[in-house]
Scaffold this motif. Sequence first.
Motif, PDB file in Angstrom:
ATOM      1  N   GLU A 231     -12.297  -2.373  13.361  1.00 36.75           N
ATOM      2  CA  GLU A 231     -12.873  -1.365  13.324  1.00 36.75           C
ATOM      3  C   GLU A 231     -13.177  -1.057  15.065  1.00 36.75           C
ATOM      4  O   GLU A 231     -13.006   0.188  14.553  1.00 36.75           O
ATOM      5  CB  GLU A 231     -13.892  -0.905  12.524  1.00 36.75           C
ATOM      6  CG  GLU A 231     -14.043   0.191  11.785  1.00 36.75           C
ATOM      7  CD  GLU A 231     -15.402   0.937  11.130  1.00 36.75           C
ATOM      8  OE1 GLU A 231     -15.348   1.947  11.307  1.00 36.75           O
ATOM      9  OE2 GLU A 231     -15.795   0.009  10.355  1.00 36.75           O
ATOM     10  N   TYR A 232     -14.347  -1.020  15.416  1.00 34.96           N
ATOM     11  CA  TYR A 232     -14.402  -0.598  17.041  1.00 34.96           C
ATOM     12  C   TYR A 232     -13.631  -0.895  17.681  1.00 34.96           C
ATOM     13  O   TYR A 232     -12.563   0.479  18.422  1.00 34.96           O
ATOM     14  CB  TYR A 232     -15.562  -1.894  17.034  1.00 34.96           C
ATOM     15  CG  TYR A 232     -16.058  -2.054  18.728  1.00 34.96           C
ATOM     16  CD1 TYR A 232     -16.311   0.008  19.928  1.00 34.96           C
ATOM     17  CD2 TYR A 232     -15.303  -2.448  20.174  1.00 34.96           C
ATOM     18  CE1 TYR A 232     -16.354  -0.098  20.875  1.00 34.96           C
ATOM     19  CE2 TYR A 232     -15.726  -1.641  20.914  1.00 34.96           C
ATOM     20  CZ  TYR A 232     -16.490  -1.297  21.360  1.00 34.96           C
ATOM     21  OH  TYR A 232     -16.697  -1.497  23.026  1.00 34.96           O
ATOM     22  N   LYS A 233     -12.529  -1.925  17.650  1.00 30.02           N
ATOM     23  CA  LYS A 233     -11.047  -1.831  18.708  1.00 30.02           C
ATOM     24  C   LYS A 233     -10.448  -0.815  18.708  1.00 30.02           C
ATOM     25  O   LYS A 233      -9.462  -0.098  19.352  1.00 30.02           O
ATOM     26  CB  LYS A 233     -10.363  -3.352  18.432  1.00 30.02           C
ATOM     27  CG  LYS A 233     -11.202  -4.505  19.140  1.00 30.02           C
ATOM     28  CD  LYS A 233     -11.214  -5.559  19.094  1.00 30.02           C
ATOM     29  CE  LYS A 233     -10.870  -7.144  19.827  1.00 30.02           C
ATOM     30  NZ  LYS A 233     -10.344  -7.918  19.192  1.00 30.02           N
ATOM     31  N   GLN A 234     -10.123  -0.512  16.672  1.00 30.76           N
ATOM     32  CA  GLN A 234      -9.122   0.539  16.196  1.00 30.76           C
ATOM     33  C   GLN A 234     -10.208   1.984  17.070  1.00 30.76           C
ATOM     34  O   GLN A 234      -8.853   2.789  17.237  1.00 30.76           O
ATOM     35  CB  GLN A 234      -8.958   0.823  14.973  1.00 30.76           C
ATOM     36  CG  GLN A 234      -7.997   1.519  14.543  1.00 30.76           C
ATOM     37  CD  GLN A 234      -6.456   1.558  14.916  1.00 30.76           C
ATOM     38  OE1 GLN A 234      -6.141   0.542  15.231  1.00 30.76           O
ATOM     39  NE2 GLN A 234      -6.310   2.558  15.043  1.00 30.76           N
ATOM     40  N   GLN A 235     -10.722   2.405  16.497  1.00 28.89           N
ATOM     41  CA  GLN A 235     -11.320   2.970  17.325  1.00 28.89           C
ATOM     42  C   GLN A 235     -11.411   3.637  18.668  1.00 28.89           C
ATOM     43  O   GLN A 235     -11.684   4.218  19.201  1.00 28.89           O
ATOM     44  CB  GLN A 235     -12.543   3.377  16.706  1.00 28.89           C
ATOM     45  CG  GLN A 235     -13.742   3.375  15.360  1.00 28.89           C
ATOM     46  CD  GLN A 235     -15.017   3.555  14.746  1.00 28.89           C
ATOM     47  OE1 GLN A 235     -16.200   3.217  15.939  1.00 28.89           O
ATOM     48  NE2 GLN A 235     -15.182   4.008  14.126  1.00 28.89           N
ATOM     49  N   LEU A 236     -11.346   2.529  19.215  1.00 29.65           N
ATOM     50  CA  LEU A 236     -11.628   2.643  21.302  1.00 29.65           C
ATOM     51  C   LEU A 236     -10.219   2.812  21.835  1.00 29.65           C
ATOM     52  O   LEU A 236     -10.077   3.365  22.040  1.00 29.65           O
ATOM     53  CB  LEU A 236     -12.491   1.250  21.533  1.00 29.65           C
ATOM     54  CG  LEU A 236     -11.637   1.052  22.971  1.00 29.65           C
ATOM     55  CD1 LEU A 236     -12.743   2.340  23.012  1.00 29.65           C
ATOM     56  CD2 LEU A 236     -11.995  -0.112  23.264  1.00 29.65           C
TER      57      LEU A 236
ATOM     58  N   ALA B 188     -21.333 -13.170   6.839  1.00 25.83           N
ATOM     59  CA  ALA B 188     -20.932 -11.799   7.648  1.00 25.83           C
ATOM     60  C   ALA B 188     -20.046 -11.941   8.848  1.00 25.83           C
ATOM     61  O   ALA B 188     -20.072 -11.187   9.558  1.00 25.83           O
ATOM     62  CB  ALA B 188     -22.489 -12.453   8.379  1.00 25.83           C
ATOM     63  N   GLN B 189     -19.886 -12.783   9.007  1.00 28.31           N
ATOM     64  CA  GLN B 189     -18.625 -13.636  10.102  1.00 28.31           C
ATOM     65  C   GLN B 189     -17.242 -12.647  10.100  1.00 28.31           C
ATOM     66  O   GLN B 189     -16.467 -11.533  10.598  1.00 28.31           O
ATOM     67  CB  GLN B 189     -18.123 -14.587   9.819  1.00 28.31           C
ATOM     68  CG  GLN B 189     -17.507 -15.187  11.041  1.00 28.31           C
ATOM     69  CD  GLN B 189     -17.388 -15.218  12.888  1.00 28.31           C
ATOM     70  OE1 GLN B 189     -18.732 -15.848  12.548  1.00 28.31           O
ATOM     71  NE2 GLN B 189     -16.841 -14.590  13.313  1.00 28.31           N
ATOM     72  N   ALA B 190     -17.155 -12.461   8.055  1.00 29.46           N
ATOM     73  CA  ALA B 190     -15.922 -11.038   8.018  1.00 29.46           C
ATOM     74  C   ALA B 190     -16.411 -10.155   8.007  1.00 29.46           C
ATOM     75  O   ALA B 190     -15.553  -9.689   8.897  1.00 29.46           O
ATOM     76  CB  ALA B 190     -15.296 -11.782   6.115  1.00 29.46           C
ATOM     77  N   GLU B 191     -17.597  -9.676   8.022  1.00 30.20           N
ATOM     78  CA  GLU B 191     -18.050  -8.174   8.115  1.00 30.20           C
ATOM     79  C   GLU B 191     -18.039  -7.898   9.477  1.00 30.20           C
ATOM     80  O   GLU B 191     -17.343  -6.565  10.080  1.00 30.20           O
ATOM     81  CB  GLU B 191     -19.634  -8.047   7.740  1.00 30.20           C
ATOM     82  CG  GLU B 191     -19.468  -7.877   6.041  1.00 30.20           C
ATOM     83  CD  GLU B 191     -20.750  -8.096   5.560  1.00 30.20           C
ATOM     84  OE1 GLU B 191     -21.826  -8.230   6.336  1.00 30.20           O
ATOM     85  OE2 GLU B 191     -21.437  -7.981   4.543  1.00 30.20           O
ATOM     86  N   ALA B 192     -18.159  -9.351  10.424  1.00 29.08           N
ATOM     87  CA  ALA B 192     -18.406  -8.780  12.032  1.00 29.08           C
ATOM     88  C   ALA B 192     -16.924  -9.307  12.596  1.00 29.08           C
ATOM     89  O   ALA B 192     -16.404  -7.834  13.542  1.00 29.08           O
ATOM     90  CB  ALA B 192     -19.022  -9.900  13.024  1.00 29.08           C
ATOM     91  N   SER B 193     -16.041  -9.572  11.750  1.00 24.70           N
ATOM     92  CA  SER B 193     -14.527  -9.537  12.348  1.00 24.70           C
ATOM     93  C   SER B 193     -13.983  -8.157  12.007  1.00 24.70           C
ATOM     94  O   SER B 193     -13.284  -7.408  12.546  1.00 24.70           O
ATOM     95  CB  SER B 193     -13.813  -9.933  11.181  1.00 24.70           C
ATOM     96  OG  SER B 193     -14.678 -11.616  11.956  1.00 24.70           O
ATOM     97  N   ALA B 194     -13.771  -7.554  10.617  1.00 21.67           N
ATOM     98  CA  ALA B 194     -14.366  -6.176  10.264  1.00 21.67           C
ATOM     99  C   ALA B 194     -14.454  -5.366  10.874  1.00 21.67           C
ATOM    100  O   ALA B 194     -14.089  -4.358  11.626  1.00 21.67           O
ATOM    101  CB  ALA B 194     -14.455  -6.374   8.789  1.00 21.67           C
ATOM    102  N   ALA B 195     -15.956  -5.315  11.375  1.00 20.47           N
ATOM    103  CA  ALA B 195     -16.659  -4.232  12.036  1.00 20.47           C
ATOM    104  C   ALA B 195     -15.947  -3.960  13.388  1.00 20.47           C
ATOM    105  O   ALA B 195     -15.221  -2.990  14.835  1.00 20.47           O
ATOM    106  CB  ALA B 195     -17.469  -4.905  12.501  1.00 20.47           C
ATOM    107  N   LEU B 196     -15.840  -5.057  13.932  1.00 19.91           N
ATOM    108  CA  LEU B 196     -14.850  -5.719  15.691  1.00 19.91           C
ATOM    109  C   LEU B 196     -13.563  -4.949  15.789  1.00 19.91           C
ATOM    110  O   LEU B 196     -13.039  -4.563  16.515  1.00 19.91           O
ATOM    111  CB  LEU B 196     -14.712  -6.986  16.212  1.00 19.91           C
ATOM    112  CG  LEU B 196     -14.128  -7.547  17.082  1.00 19.91           C
ATOM    113  CD1 LEU B 196     -15.313  -6.591  18.452  1.00 19.91           C
ATOM    114  CD2 LEU B 196     -14.110  -9.134  17.904  1.00 19.91           C
TER     115      LEU B 196
END
Length: 183
Positions: free
Chosen positions: A77-82, A67-75
Amino acid sequence: MNQLIISAATEGDVNPLVPNVWEMGVVLVGFATLMFIVVKFVVPMFEKTFAERAEAIEGGIAKAEKAQAEASAALEEYKQQLTDARAEANRIREEARAEGAQILADLKEKAAAESARITAQAHAQIESERQAAVVSLRSEVGTLATTLAGRIVGESLNDDERAARVVDRFLADLETQNAGAAK
């Protein structure tokens, strides 16, 4: 009762410090039986429970790490999209500025062209009105000049050719005087 124990101890050659063999055998058999039951049944249950708990804890840790790895990946991805969205917004803003500047330049150019056209049209209209005024004034001045000249000379200048020559000469002299005065 104490008396009884003391009298029993003193009756024989039995030393109270030396253990009784039968008692030791019974205790040893009971202890071995108890150890067998504990080793055979109780310890495996404890081991099983311990293994289940360890597995649950390790599974929970693995799930938490996942879950931590997924959250880090999502973060990320969010930063990249931002970052991409900000870059896109900057690009759109710059395109809008450039387009606005181009539109403004086009409008200025159109306004300058329209102004030049209106000015040229006004100059042409003024020139045509001046020409019309000159023609009108020539005819009126010519008529007035011939009438005046006829009165001064004392004879009628109704002859059109003679009147035209007199008027043309008079206007040429007038223009020459105006040109000299303007300098």
